[in-house]
Motif scaffolding. Structure first.
Motif, PDB file in Angstrom:
ATOM      1  N   GLN A  92       0.975  -1.045  -0.103  1.00  0.00           N
ATOM      2  CA  GLN A  92      -0.036  -0.107   0.121  1.00  0.00           C
ATOM      3  C   GLN A  92       0.823   1.245   0.178  1.00  0.00           C
TER       4      GLN A  92
ATOM      5  N   LYS B  92       1.782   5.194   0.194  1.00  0.00           N
ATOM      6  CA  LYS B  92       1.117   6.462   0.720  1.00  0.00           C
ATOM      7  C   LYS B  92       0.618   7.457  -0.376  1.00  0.00           C
TER       8      LYS B  92
ATOM      9  N   GLN C 107       0.814  10.617  -0.219  1.00  0.00           N
ATOM     10  CA  GLN C 107       1.960  11.711  -0.578  1.00  0.00           C
ATOM     11  C   GLN C 107       2.878  10.996  -1.492  1.00  0.00           C
TER      12      GLN C 107
END
Length: 127
Positions: A41, A43, A45
């Motif tokens: 996964q 992030k 950002q």
């Protein structure tokens, strides 16, 4: 001669298509222990910083690895797998003749440059 050039181009294009498997294997080998591409996964950002297109993000979120192209694999490798080396000047080198070192980043950049050269000649677009 023209037939030979076309045959050489097709062989080169097949080589580039197969390089996606190599880039995928390298990316998967650098995931944290116990993590697979299906469970990884990134992030939000970090995805934004990777400057992926909405289409690439969609493929990534849906885990449609058969639709991942060389550009997406290279972006993932640069921005996630080699994050500590993300600003390595080698990533910006566009001439394979100037790449004197060996290693993963050098090899990845060579694949990208070869792909870009082929696309400039035949597709009119680059990474």
């Amino acid at each position: 001669m023209e037939g030979q050039n076309e045959q050489n181009f097709l062989l080169l294009y097949r080589l580039l298509l197969h390089s996606t498997r190599v880039l995928q294997a390298k990316f998967e080998s650098l995931l944290p222990q116990g993590t697979t591409l299906q469970t990884w996964q990134p992030k939000g950002q970090a995805l934004k910083e990777a400057k992926l297109s909405s289409k690439q993000i969609s493929y990534l979120k849906q885990r449609l690895t058969d639709k991942f192209d060389i550009g997406l694999w290279i972006s993932l490798l640069r921005n996630f797998s080699f994050k500590s080396d993300k600003n390595n000047p080698l990533w910006n080198e566009t001439d394979n003749d100037k790449i004197k070192n060996s290693g993963d980043i050098a090899d990845i950049v060579r694949i990208r440059n070869l792909r870009n050269t082929v696309c400039v000649l035949f597709c009119n677009w680059t990474l």
